[in-house]
Design a protein around this motif. Sequence first.
Motif, PDB file in Angstrom:
ATOM      1  N   PRO A   1      -8.096 -42.339 -10.398  1.00 16.73           N
ATOM      2  CA  PRO A   1      -7.315 -43.458 -10.924  1.00 16.73           C
ATOM      3  C   PRO A   1      -8.167 -44.681 -11.252  1.00 16.73           C
ATOM      4  CG  PRO A   1      -7.008 -43.255  -8.554  1.00 16.73           C
ATOM      5  CD  PRO A   1      -7.783 -42.054  -8.988  1.00 16.73           C
ATOM      6  N   THR A   2      -9.356 -44.776 -10.683  1.00 16.03           N
ATOM      7  CA  THR A   2     -10.227 -45.927 -10.955  1.00 16.03           C
ATOM      8  C   THR A   2     -10.969 -45.775 -12.285  1.00 16.03           C
ATOM      9  OG1 THR A   2     -12.179 -45.012  -9.826  1.00 16.03           O
ATOM     10  CG2 THR A   2     -10.566 -46.183  -8.470  1.00 16.03           C
ATOM     11  N   ARG A   3     -10.867 -44.586 -12.908  1.00 17.81           N
ATOM     12  CA  ARG A   3     -11.538 -44.339 -14.192  1.00 17.81           C
ATOM     13  C   ARG A   3     -10.546 -43.759 -15.201  1.00 17.81           C
ATOM     14  NH1 ARG A   3     -16.669 -40.770 -12.997  1.00 17.81           N
ATOM     15  NH2 ARG A   3     -15.249 -39.822 -11.466  1.00 17.81           N
ATOM     16  N   ASP A   4      -9.407 -44.411 -15.308  1.00 15.71           N
ATOM     17  CA  ASP A   4      -8.376 -44.015 -16.285  1.00 15.71           C
ATOM     18  C   ASP A   4      -7.956 -42.557 -16.118  1.00 15.71           C
ATOM     19  OD1 ASP A   4      -8.381 -46.575 -17.481  1.00 15.71           O
ATOM     20  OD2 ASP A   4     -10.128 -46.016 -18.697  1.00 15.71           O
TER      21      ASP A   4
ATOM     22  N   THR B   1     -20.752 -40.860  -8.984  1.00 21.56           N
ATOM     23  CA  THR B   1     -19.355 -41.301  -8.882  1.00 21.56           C
ATOM     24  C   THR B   1     -18.429 -40.093  -8.743  1.00 21.56           C
ATOM     25  OG1 THR B   1     -19.841 -43.247 -10.227  1.00 21.56           O
ATOM     26  CG2 THR B   1     -17.538 -42.653  -9.975  1.00 21.56           C
ATOM     27  N   ASN B   2     -18.690 -39.037  -9.516  1.00 22.29           N
ATOM     28  CA  ASN B   2     -17.887 -37.814  -9.413  1.00 22.29           C
ATOM     29  C   ASN B   2     -18.004 -37.203  -8.024  1.00 22.29           C
ATOM     30  OD1 ASN B   2     -17.036 -37.942 -12.089  1.00 22.29           O
ATOM     31  ND2 ASN B   2     -18.711 -36.676 -12.836  1.00 22.29           N
ATOM     32  N   ILE B   3     -19.226 -37.137  -7.503  1.00 21.24           N
ATOM     33  CA  ILE B   3     -19.453 -36.542  -6.188  1.00 21.24           C
ATOM     34  C   ILE B   3     -18.716 -37.320  -5.106  1.00 21.24           C
ATOM     35  CG2 ILE B   3     -21.204 -36.090  -4.412  1.00 21.24           C
ATOM     36  CD1 ILE B   3     -23.170 -35.559  -6.786  1.00 21.24           C
ATOM     37  N   LYS B   4     -18.865 -38.638  -5.134  1.00 20.73           N
ATOM     38  CA  LYS B   4     -18.211 -39.469  -4.126  1.00 20.73           C
ATOM     39  C   LYS B   4     -16.690 -39.312  -4.187  1.00 20.73           C
ATOM     40  CE  LYS B   4     -21.538 -41.816  -2.014  1.00 20.73           C
ATOM     41  NZ  LYS B   4     -21.681 -41.856  -0.540  1.00 20.73           N
ATOM     42  N   PHE B   5     -16.159 -39.294  -5.399  1.00 15.03           N
ATOM     43  CA  PHE B   5     -14.714 -39.149  -5.566  1.00 15.03           C
ATOM     44  C   PHE B   5     -14.253 -37.774  -5.083  1.00 15.03           C
ATOM     45  CE2 PHE B   5     -11.304 -37.565  -8.420  1.00 15.03           C
ATOM     46  CZ  PHE B   5     -10.263 -38.345  -7.923  1.00 15.03           C
TER      47      PHE B   5
END
Length: 313
Positions: free
Chosen positions: A37-40, A128-132
């Motif tokens: 949700p933080t990246r549309d 960012t993908n990994i953390k999410f």
Amino acid sequence: MKRGILVLLSLSVVITGAYFTASKWAIRHETLMFKDPTRDERPVAVDVAVRFDKEMQADAGMIKLPVAILNHGNTVKFTEYSFLANVFAARGYLTISIQNDLPSDGPMVTKAGELYVGRLPQYQRGITNIKFAIEEMKKRQPNADYSKLTMVGHSNGGDIAMYFAKQYPDEIKKVVTLDNLRVPFMTDGKFKILSFRSHDSQFKPDPGVVPDEEECEKAGITVVNTNFQHNDMRDTGPEKAKDSIQAMLDKFLADTDSDVAAVDTRNSPPKILEPGPVSLYVPVEKPQTFGEKVKKSLSLTKTETKKGPSVTN
């Protein structure tokens, strides 16, 4: 004597093949789709590989699953590394393969003279993908150890893995790369590194990416120089390449996962090796380090290659 050793080595390879063939039937693969949700609402797909029995033990609170994060190469799908995911899963890992790029992201370009030839935005997006994905997986697999990750990646994915390790070294247990070309290895000895290198004239690491033999020995880094092509190191590659990488990776995990506690890897003796296709080592009475096992058992042979879709680095 030589004939006996050859027979034993051949038998070891057969046993290894049988081991992975049998193990994969006990491994569950599941593809999940998350939206950030933080990246549309950006979609982040992951493929999860885990052993049924280990997952049940974790669900019962008996164990914590170690976690391996697998990053794909450029233009390659996150599902095209099952031969690696199955090795980790067979060893009891929760393996999470993440789709780091989307068609809408546009092509990856090379910018000479810039840091990592201009690939830093891709690495940051991968982190960012990994953390999410990890935060989402904590909700589904809470009984796993997300505090100490094993980072894995091929090509551009290997650079993402190494860049993540540089940014978050305290969250890393070990790093495994397959022909990463841009991000230099960490050499402070905080964790062990295994890297498979191709023999491919079109894919050469940038200067300073792979340390020299002396530095590898000091830092506890094992570099495996193979006869394989860059694009052999995924599911579409030849069986010889995949079997060899599986055997070497399994030995590396057996050696490093046996550690009771974290150690300073700078005191360990791995060296740059030239194994080509890998066979299992002959057991000996005296315990050996991973580097010694590899050095004793591996031999150079030519391997057939199979052309697949190109991977740009």
